[in-house]
Design a protein around this motif. Structure first.
Motif, PDB file in Angstrom:
ATOM      1  N   TYR A 129      90.724  20.595 -38.237  1.00  0.00           N
ATOM      2  CA  TYR A 129      90.112  21.377 -39.315  1.00  0.00           C
ATOM      3  C   TYR A 129      89.135  20.481 -40.058  1.00  0.00           C
ATOM      4  O   TYR A 129      89.533  19.525 -40.723  1.00  0.00           O
ATOM      5  N   SER A 130      87.864  20.768 -39.908  1.00  0.00           N
ATOM      6  CA  SER A 130      86.823  20.010 -40.595  1.00  0.00           C
ATOM      7  C   SER A 130      86.527  20.649 -41.940  1.00  0.00           C
ATOM      8  O   SER A 130      86.839  21.827 -42.182  1.00  0.00           O
ATOM      9  N   LEU A 131      85.903  19.885 -42.808  1.00  0.00           N
ATOM     10  CA  LEU A 131      85.572  20.392 -44.136  1.00  0.00           C
ATOM     11  C   LEU A 131      84.146  19.976 -44.471  1.00  0.00           C
ATOM     12  O   LEU A 131      83.916  18.955 -45.114  1.00  0.00           O
ATOM     13  N   ALA A 132      83.196  20.764 -43.977  1.00  0.00           N
ATOM     14  CA  ALA A 132      81.789  20.419 -44.139  1.00  0.00           C
ATOM     15  C   ALA A 132      80.939  21.681 -44.029  1.00  0.00           C
ATOM     16  O   ALA A 132      81.409  22.737 -43.614  1.00  0.00           O
ATOM     17  N   TRP A 133      79.680  21.538 -44.401  1.00  0.00           N
ATOM     18  CA  TRP A 133      78.736  22.642 -44.216  1.00  0.00           C
ATOM     19  C   TRP A 133      78.618  22.972 -42.738  1.00  0.00           C
ATOM     20  O   TRP A 133      78.613  24.136 -42.349  1.00  0.00           O
ATOM     21  N   CYS A 134      78.565  21.948 -41.898  1.00  0.00           N
ATOM     22  CA  CYS A 134      78.322  22.187 -40.475  1.00  0.00           C
ATOM     23  C   CYS A 134      79.532  22.804 -39.781  1.00  0.00           C
ATOM     24  O   CYS A 134      79.381  23.711 -38.958  1.00  0.00           O
TER      25      CYS A 134
END
Length: 424
Positions: free
Chosen positions: A285-290
Protein backbone atom coordinates in the motif's frame (compact mmCIF):
# COMPACT_ATOMS: atom_id res chain seq x y z
CA UNK A 1 -12.98 12.75 7.95
CA UNK A 2 -13.79 12.63 11.65
CA UNK A 3 -10.11 12.02 12.45
CA UNK A 4 -9.12 15.49 11.23
CA UNK A 5 -8.40 18.08 13.93
CA UNK A 6 -10.81 20.79 14.90
CA UNK A 7 -9.53 24.21 13.90
CA UNK A 8 -10.63 27.74 14.56
CA UNK A 9 -10.24 29.81 11.41
CA UNK A 10 -9.50 33.36 12.47
CA UNK A 11 -9.01 36.30 10.12
CA UNK A 12 -5.49 37.70 9.88
CA UNK A 13 -3.87 40.56 8.00
CA UNK A 14 -1.86 38.29 5.70
CA UNK A 15 -2.17 34.78 7.11
CA UNK A 16 -0.27 32.88 4.40
CA UNK A 17 2.56 35.28 3.59
CA UNK A 18 5.04 32.78 5.04
CA UNK A 19 4.25 30.37 2.23
CA UNK A 20 4.98 32.97 -0.44
CA UNK A 21 8.32 33.67 1.27
CA UNK A 22 9.30 30.01 0.83
CA UNK A 23 8.28 30.02 -2.83
CA UNK A 24 10.32 33.19 -3.39
CA UNK A 25 13.36 31.62 -1.75
CA UNK A 26 13.09 28.59 -4.03
CA UNK A 27 12.56 30.79 -7.08
CA UNK A 28 15.69 32.83 -6.41
CA UNK A 29 17.66 29.62 -5.86
CA UNK A 30 16.54 28.35 -9.27
CA UNK A 31 17.56 31.64 -10.88
CA UNK A 32 20.97 31.45 -9.20
CA UNK A 33 21.62 27.91 -10.39
CA UNK A 34 20.38 28.27 -13.98
CA UNK A 35 23.03 27.51 -16.62
CA UNK A 36 22.71 29.87 -19.59
CA UNK A 37 23.53 29.50 -23.27
CA UNK A 38 22.63 32.79 -24.97
CA UNK A 39 18.89 33.20 -24.31
CA UNK A 40 18.19 29.62 -23.12
CA UNK A 41 18.79 28.05 -19.72
CA UNK A 42 18.86 24.62 -18.13
CA UNK A 43 19.83 23.12 -14.78
CA UNK A 44 21.86 20.23 -13.41
CA UNK A 45 20.38 17.87 -10.85
CA UNK A 46 19.78 14.30 -9.80
CA UNK A 47 17.40 12.03 -11.69
CA UNK A 48 16.76 8.31 -12.02
CA UNK A 49 18.19 6.58 -15.08
CA UNK A 50 17.96 2.97 -16.26
CA UNK A 51 21.40 1.37 -16.35
CA UNK A 52 22.20 -2.33 -16.78
CA UNK A 53 18.65 -3.28 -15.85
CA UNK A 54 18.58 -1.17 -12.69
CA UNK A 55 17.49 2.33 -11.76
CA UNK A 56 20.44 4.47 -10.67
CA UNK A 57 20.90 8.10 -9.67
CA UNK A 58 22.42 10.25 -12.41
CA UNK A 59 23.48 13.90 -12.20
CA UNK A 60 22.47 15.49 -15.48
CA UNK A 61 20.77 18.31 -17.33
CA UNK A 62 17.06 18.11 -18.14
CA UNK A 63 14.77 17.66 -21.11
CA UNK A 64 11.78 19.75 -22.16
CA UNK A 65 8.87 17.93 -20.48
CA UNK A 66 6.49 19.04 -17.72
CA UNK A 67 7.31 16.20 -15.30
CA UNK A 68 11.06 16.64 -14.96
CA UNK A 69 12.09 19.13 -17.62
CA UNK A 70 12.60 22.85 -18.09
CA UNK A 71 8.97 23.57 -19.00
CA UNK A 72 7.89 22.42 -15.53
CA UNK A 73 10.47 24.67 -13.87
CA UNK A 74 9.32 27.54 -16.09
CA UNK A 75 5.71 27.01 -14.99
CA UNK A 76 6.62 27.52 -11.33
CA UNK A 77 8.72 30.61 -12.09
CA UNK A 78 6.00 32.16 -14.25
CA UNK A 79 3.40 31.66 -11.52
CA UNK A 80 5.76 33.08 -8.90
CA UNK A 81 6.26 36.13 -11.15
CA UNK A 82 2.50 36.71 -11.07
CA UNK A 83 2.60 37.34 -7.32
CA UNK A 84 6.04 38.96 -7.05
CA UNK A 85 6.88 40.54 -10.42
CA UNK A 86 10.62 40.37 -10.93
CA UNK A 87 12.73 40.77 -14.05
CA UNK A 88 15.14 37.94 -13.27
CA UNK A 89 12.35 35.49 -12.42
CA UNK A 90 10.57 36.31 -15.71
CA UNK A 91 13.81 36.16 -17.70
CA UNK A 92 14.67 32.73 -16.27
CA UNK A 93 11.15 31.43 -16.98
CA UNK A 94 11.46 32.57 -20.60
CA UNK A 95 14.93 31.05 -20.90
CA UNK A 96 13.63 27.71 -19.61
CA UNK A 97 10.76 27.79 -22.12
CA UNK A 98 13.12 28.58 -25.00
CA UNK A 99 15.23 25.62 -23.92
CA UNK A 100 12.16 23.39 -23.86
CA UNK A 101 11.09 24.50 -27.34
CA UNK A 102 14.59 23.82 -28.65
CA UNK A 103 14.37 20.22 -27.43
CA UNK A 104 10.78 19.17 -28.19
CA UNK A 105 11.74 17.18 -31.28
CA UNK A 106 13.82 14.85 -29.07
CA UNK A 107 10.58 13.47 -27.58
CA UNK A 108 9.66 10.36 -29.61
CA UNK A 109 6.63 10.76 -31.88
CA UNK A 110 4.68 8.08 -29.99
CA UNK A 111 5.10 10.07 -26.74
CA UNK A 112 4.18 13.53 -28.00
CA UNK A 113 0.53 13.30 -27.06
CA UNK A 114 1.48 12.85 -23.38
CA UNK A 115 0.65 15.34 -20.63
CA UNK A 116 3.55 14.99 -18.19
CA UNK A 117 6.14 13.57 -20.57
CA UNK A 118 5.13 14.96 -23.97
CA UNK A 119 4.04 17.92 -26.04
CA UNK A 120 0.58 18.34 -24.52
CA UNK A 121 2.05 19.27 -21.14
CA UNK A 122 4.59 21.63 -22.68
CA UNK A 123 1.80 23.27 -24.69
CA UNK A 124 -0.30 23.76 -21.55
CA UNK A 125 2.67 25.44 -19.83
CA UNK A 126 3.24 27.70 -22.83
CA UNK A 127 -0.41 28.69 -22.88
CA UNK A 128 -0.37 29.65 -19.19
CA UNK A 129 3.00 31.38 -19.49
CA UNK A 130 1.72 33.47 -22.41
CA UNK A 131 -0.66 35.16 -19.98
CA UNK A 132 1.56 35.16 -16.91
CA UNK A 133 4.54 36.62 -18.78
CA UNK A 134 2.45 38.75 -21.17
CA UNK A 135 3.97 37.09 -24.24
CA UNK A 136 1.44 36.19 -27.02
CA UNK A 137 4.13 34.38 -29.02
CA UNK A 138 4.06 31.59 -26.44
CA UNK A 139 0.39 30.92 -27.20
CA UNK A 140 1.23 30.48 -30.89
CA UNK A 141 3.95 27.99 -29.97
CA UNK A 142 1.51 26.11 -27.72
CA UNK A 143 -1.06 25.68 -30.48
CA UNK A 144 1.64 24.70 -32.96
CA UNK A 145 2.75 21.85 -30.71
CA UNK A 146 -0.77 20.54 -30.14
CA UNK A 147 -1.79 20.77 -33.78
CA UNK A 148 1.38 18.95 -34.87
CA UNK A 149 0.64 15.83 -32.82
CA UNK A 150 -3.07 15.38 -33.62
CA UNK A 151 -4.01 11.94 -34.87
CA UNK A 152 -0.78 10.14 -33.98
CA UNK A 153 -0.98 6.42 -33.30
CA UNK A 154 -1.17 5.50 -29.61
CA UNK A 155 0.63 2.63 -27.89
CA UNK A 156 -1.96 0.23 -26.37
CA UNK A 157 0.27 0.03 -23.25
CA UNK A 158 0.13 3.80 -22.87
CA UNK A 159 -3.35 4.64 -21.56
CA UNK A 160 -2.28 6.34 -18.33
CA UNK A 161 -2.08 9.91 -17.02
CA UNK A 162 1.71 10.35 -17.01
CA UNK A 163 2.53 9.35 -20.56
CA UNK A 164 -0.66 8.12 -22.20
CA UNK A 165 -4.12 8.79 -23.53
CA UNK A 166 -5.76 9.66 -20.19
CA UNK A 167 -3.27 12.44 -19.50
CA UNK A 168 -3.67 13.72 -23.04
CA UNK A 169 -7.45 13.92 -22.57
CA UNK A 170 -7.02 15.90 -19.35
CA UNK A 171 -4.45 18.17 -20.99
CA UNK A 172 -6.53 18.80 -24.11
CA UNK A 173 -9.59 19.55 -21.97
CA UNK A 174 -7.54 22.02 -19.93
CA UNK A 175 -6.24 23.69 -23.10
CA UNK A 176 -9.78 23.99 -24.46
CA UNK A 177 -10.80 25.49 -21.11
CA UNK A 178 -8.08 28.12 -21.44
CA UNK A 179 -9.09 28.84 -25.05
CA UNK A 180 -12.81 28.93 -24.24
CA UNK A 181 -13.83 26.60 -27.07
CA UNK A 182 -13.91 22.94 -28.15
CA UNK A 183 -10.96 23.17 -30.52
CA UNK A 184 -9.48 19.83 -29.41
CA UNK A 185 -12.61 17.97 -28.34
CA UNK A 186 -12.54 15.68 -31.39
CA UNK A 187 -8.98 14.60 -30.59
CA UNK A 188 -9.87 14.05 -26.93
CA UNK A 189 -12.78 11.83 -28.00
CA UNK A 190 -10.48 9.82 -30.26
CA UNK A 191 -8.24 9.19 -27.29
CA UNK A 192 -11.28 8.31 -25.18
CA UNK A 193 -12.38 5.70 -27.69
CA UNK A 194 -8.85 4.28 -27.54
CA UNK A 195 -9.26 3.86 -23.76
CA UNK A 196 -12.60 2.14 -24.21
CA UNK A 197 -11.19 -0.22 -26.83
CA UNK A 198 -8.26 -1.34 -24.65
CA UNK A 199 -10.11 -1.74 -21.34
CA UNK A 200 -10.25 -5.12 -19.62
CA UNK A 201 -13.90 -5.55 -18.72
CA UNK A 202 -14.75 -8.07 -16.05
CA UNK A 203 -16.77 -8.75 -12.94
CA UNK A 204 -14.35 -6.62 -10.90
CA UNK A 205 -14.91 -3.62 -13.15
CA UNK A 206 -12.77 -2.09 -15.87
CA UNK A 207 -8.99 -1.89 -15.76
CA UNK A 208 -6.10 -1.14 -18.09
CA UNK A 209 -2.63 -2.61 -18.54
CA UNK A 210 -0.21 0.29 -18.20
CA UNK A 211 3.04 -1.60 -17.73
CA UNK A 212 4.41 -4.85 -19.12
CA UNK A 213 3.15 -7.60 -16.77
CA UNK A 214 5.92 -9.42 -14.89
CA UNK A 215 3.83 -12.58 -14.61
CA UNK A 216 0.36 -13.99 -15.19
CA UNK A 217 -0.77 -13.10 -11.66
CA UNK A 218 0.03 -9.39 -11.82
CA UNK A 219 -3.14 -7.31 -11.67
CA UNK A 220 -3.76 -4.06 -13.52
CA UNK A 221 -2.84 -1.10 -11.38
CA UNK A 222 -4.99 1.06 -9.18
CA UNK A 223 -3.92 4.67 -8.62
CA UNK A 224 -3.93 8.04 -10.32
CA UNK A 225 -0.78 8.36 -12.39
CA UNK A 226 -0.60 4.85 -13.89
CA UNK A 227 -3.83 3.19 -12.78
CA UNK A 228 -7.58 3.06 -13.07
CA UNK A 229 -8.31 6.24 -11.09
CA UNK A 230 -6.69 8.63 -13.55
CA UNK A 231 -8.04 6.81 -16.60
CA UNK A 232 -11.58 6.70 -15.20
CA UNK A 233 -11.45 10.40 -14.34
CA UNK A 234 -10.36 11.27 -17.90
CA UNK A 235 -13.35 9.35 -19.25
CA UNK A 236 -15.65 11.12 -16.78
CA UNK A 237 -14.32 14.50 -17.92
CA UNK A 238 -15.11 13.46 -21.50
CA UNK A 239 -18.63 12.39 -20.55
CA UNK A 240 -19.30 15.78 -18.97
CA UNK A 241 -18.19 17.50 -22.18
CA UNK A 242 -19.91 15.17 -24.67
CA UNK A 243 -22.76 13.39 -22.78
CA UNK A 244 -21.64 10.22 -24.55
CA UNK A 245 -22.78 7.40 -22.25
CA UNK A 246 -19.92 5.14 -23.37
CA UNK A 247 -17.47 7.39 -21.56
CA UNK A 248 -19.56 7.32 -18.39
CA UNK A 249 -19.70 3.52 -18.59
CA UNK A 250 -15.90 3.39 -18.75
CA UNK A 251 -15.53 5.83 -15.86
CA UNK A 252 -17.90 3.85 -13.67
CA UNK A 253 -16.10 0.63 -14.61
CA UNK A 254 -12.69 2.04 -13.66
CA UNK A 255 -13.89 3.34 -10.31
CA UNK A 256 -15.64 0.00 -9.66
CA UNK A 257 -12.36 -1.87 -10.22
CA UNK A 258 -10.69 0.17 -7.51
CA UNK A 259 -13.68 -0.11 -5.18
CA UNK A 260 -13.43 -3.89 -5.49
CA UNK A 261 -9.88 -3.80 -4.15
CA UNK A 262 -10.25 -1.09 -1.48
CA UNK A 263 -9.02 -2.07 1.98
CA UNK A 264 -11.19 -0.70 4.78
CA UNK A 265 -8.48 -1.63 7.26
CA UNK A 266 -5.81 0.34 5.41
CA UNK A 267 -8.20 3.07 4.21
CA UNK A 268 -6.25 2.72 0.99
CA UNK A 269 -6.08 0.92 -2.34
CA UNK A 270 -3.40 -1.70 -3.04
CA UNK A 271 -0.34 -0.98 -5.14
CA UNK A 272 -0.08 -4.00 -7.43
CA UNK A 273 3.45 -3.27 -8.63
CA UNK A 274 5.55 -6.31 -7.80
CA UNK A 275 8.15 -4.40 -5.78
CA UNK A 276 5.59 -2.54 -3.66
CA UNK A 277 5.25 -5.35 -1.13
CA UNK A 278 7.91 -7.42 0.70
CA UNK A 279 5.48 -10.34 0.65
CA UNK A 280 4.68 -11.63 -2.85
CA UNK A 281 1.43 -13.10 -1.51
CA UNK A 282 0.16 -9.75 -0.17
CA UNK A 283 -0.21 -6.43 -1.98
CA UNK A 284 1.62 -3.35 -0.75
CA UNK A 285 0.00 0.00 0.00
CA UNK A 286 1.67 3.17 -1.22
CA UNK A 287 0.80 6.65 -0.05
CA UNK A 288 1.50 9.12 -2.82
CA UNK A 289 -0.06 11.10 -5.64
CA UNK A 290 1.24 8.56 -8.13
CA UNK A 291 0.13 5.41 -6.28
CA UNK A 292 -2.27 5.17 -3.36
CA UNK A 293 -4.92 7.12 -1.49
CA UNK A 294 -3.68 10.71 -2.10
CA UNK A 295 -3.98 10.52 -5.89
CA UNK A 296 -7.06 8.30 -5.87
CA UNK A 297 -8.67 10.75 -3.45
CA UNK A 298 -8.05 13.59 -5.91
CA UNK A 299 -9.89 11.65 -8.61
CA UNK A 300 -12.87 11.14 -6.31
CA UNK A 301 -13.02 14.78 -5.18
CA UNK A 302 -13.04 15.82 -8.83
CA UNK A 303 -15.67 13.18 -9.69
CA UNK A 304 -17.89 14.54 -6.92
CA UNK A 305 -17.38 18.10 -8.19
CA UNK A 306 -18.39 17.03 -11.71
CA UNK A 307 -21.44 14.93 -10.80
CA UNK A 308 -22.53 15.68 -7.23
CA UNK A 309 -22.68 11.91 -6.64
CA UNK A 310 -22.24 11.19 -2.93
CA UNK A 311 -20.52 7.90 -3.76
CA UNK A 312 -17.45 9.82 -4.85
CA UNK A 313 -17.59 12.07 -1.80
CA UNK A 314 -17.60 9.06 0.51
CA UNK A 315 -14.66 7.49 -1.31
CA UNK A 316 -12.83 10.82 -1.21
CA UNK A 317 -13.36 10.95 2.55
CA UNK A 318 -11.91 7.44 2.88
CA UNK A 319 -8.84 8.57 0.94
CA UNK A 320 -8.52 11.66 3.13
CA UNK A 321 -8.66 9.53 6.28
CA UNK A 322 -6.12 7.05 4.92
CA UNK A 323 -3.75 9.84 3.91
CA UNK A 324 -4.14 11.87 7.09
CA UNK A 325 -3.09 9.33 9.69
CA UNK A 326 0.52 8.81 8.47
CA UNK A 327 0.99 12.56 8.02
CA UNK A 328 0.68 13.10 11.76
CA UNK A 329 3.97 11.23 12.33
CA UNK A 330 6.94 13.26 11.04
CA UNK A 331 9.83 11.18 9.75
CA UNK A 332 13.43 11.92 8.79
CA UNK A 333 12.61 10.13 5.54
CA UNK A 334 9.95 12.68 4.59
CA UNK A 335 10.40 14.28 1.18
CA UNK A 336 8.36 17.19 -0.11
CA UNK A 337 8.11 16.36 -3.82
CA UNK A 338 4.82 16.47 -5.71
CA UNK A 339 4.96 12.99 -7.21
CA UNK A 340 5.57 10.92 -4.10
CA UNK A 341 6.24 13.29 -1.24
CA UNK A 342 4.43 15.42 1.30
CA UNK A 343 3.76 18.20 -1.22
CA UNK A 344 1.78 15.81 -3.41
CA UNK A 345 -0.03 14.23 -0.47
CA UNK A 346 -1.01 17.66 0.84
CA UNK A 347 -2.61 18.48 -2.52
CA UNK A 348 -5.51 16.19 -1.63
CA UNK A 349 -6.27 18.37 1.39
CA UNK A 350 -5.97 21.63 -0.58
CA UNK A 351 -8.36 20.38 -3.28
CA UNK A 352 -10.74 18.94 -0.67
CA UNK A 353 -10.82 22.27 1.16
CA UNK A 354 -11.57 24.16 -2.05
CA UNK A 355 -14.16 21.66 -3.31
CA UNK A 356 -15.82 20.36 -0.16
CA UNK A 357 -15.49 23.55 1.87
CA UNK A 358 -13.83 21.82 4.83
CA UNK A 359 -11.24 24.17 6.32
CA UNK A 360 -9.92 21.35 8.51
CA UNK A 361 -8.40 19.96 5.34
CA UNK A 362 -6.65 23.24 4.56
CA UNK A 363 -5.25 23.25 8.10
CA UNK A 364 -3.70 19.83 7.46
CA UNK A 365 -2.01 21.06 4.26
CA UNK A 366 -0.77 24.19 5.99
CA UNK A 367 0.65 22.12 8.85
CA UNK A 368 2.70 20.16 6.30
CA UNK A 369 3.91 23.43 4.84
CA UNK A 370 4.87 24.72 8.28
CA UNK A 371 6.75 21.49 8.96
CA UNK A 372 8.89 22.18 5.90
CA UNK A 373 9.45 25.78 6.97
CA UNK A 374 10.67 24.72 10.40
CA UNK A 375 12.81 21.74 9.37
CA UNK A 376 14.19 22.95 6.02
CA UNK A 377 13.56 26.58 5.08
CA UNK A 378 14.52 28.34 8.32
CA UNK A 379 17.56 26.11 8.79
CA UNK A 380 18.68 26.64 5.17
CA UNK A 381 18.82 22.88 4.64
CA UNK A 382 18.53 21.24 1.21
CA UNK A 383 14.95 20.28 0.39
CA UNK A 384 14.38 16.51 0.53
CA UNK A 385 13.30 15.68 -3.02
CA UNK A 386 11.82 12.68 -4.79
CA UNK A 387 14.87 11.03 -6.36
CA UNK A 388 15.51 7.97 -4.20
CA UNK A 389 19.04 8.16 -2.74
CA UNK A 390 19.55 11.42 -4.60
CA UNK A 391 19.97 15.00 -3.49
CA UNK A 392 18.21 18.28 -4.17
CA UNK A 393 17.06 18.53 -7.77
CA UNK A 394 15.39 21.44 -9.62
CA UNK A 395 12.48 19.93 -11.52
CA UNK A 396 8.72 20.10 -11.00
CA UNK A 397 7.46 16.66 -10.03
CA UNK A 398 10.51 15.39 -8.14
CA UNK A 399 12.28 18.59 -7.12
CA UNK A 400 12.28 22.08 -5.71
CA UNK A 401 10.26 23.72 -8.50
CA UNK A 402 7.37 21.46 -7.47
CA UNK A 403 7.98 22.19 -3.78
CA UNK A 404 7.82 25.89 -4.61
CA UNK A 405 4.60 25.24 -6.52
CA UNK A 406 3.18 23.51 -3.43
CA UNK A 407 3.91 26.62 -1.36
CA UNK A 408 2.24 28.83 -4.00
CA UNK A 409 -0.82 26.58 -3.72
CA UNK A 410 -0.79 27.06 0.06
CA UNK A 411 -0.53 30.81 -0.47
CA UNK A 412 -3.43 31.14 -2.92
CA UNK A 413 -4.98 27.97 -4.34
CA UNK A 414 -7.70 29.99 -6.09
CA UNK A 415 -5.11 31.69 -8.32
CA UNK A 416 -2.67 28.78 -8.76
CA UNK A 417 -4.33 25.81 -10.47
CA UNK A 418 -3.33 22.32 -9.40
CA UNK A 419 -0.63 20.69 -11.48
CA UNK A 420 -1.58 17.28 -10.03
CA UNK A 421 -5.27 17.49 -10.93
CA UNK A 422 -5.17 19.17 -14.34
CA UNK A 423 -8.53 20.55 -15.41
CA UNK A 424 -10.00 23.23 -17.64
Amino acid sequence: MSALPKVNVAPAADPRERFLDVAWSIGTLLCRDAIWDHDRCNWLGDSMEAHAGEWKVAHRSFGPDLYSGTSGIALFLARLHRFLPDGLIAQTARGALRQALSRVDEIPAEMRHALYSGWIGIALVLLDAARLLDDPSLKREALRLVDAQLGHEIDPLSPDVISGAAGAILGLSAIDGRLGNDRYLQEACRLGRHLLAHAHRGDEGWSWTTMQPLGPEQKDLTGYSHGAAGIALALLELFVRTHDSRFMEGALGGFAYERRHFSAEQQNWPDFRSFASPNPQQPGYSLAWCHGAPGIGLSRVRAFALTGDETWRREAESAISGTYRPLTIPSVADGYSLCHGLGGNAELFIVAADTLGDERCRAVAEAIGDRGIQSVHLNRNPWPCGVVSGGETPNLMLGIAGIGYFYLRLYDSSAVPSVLLVQG
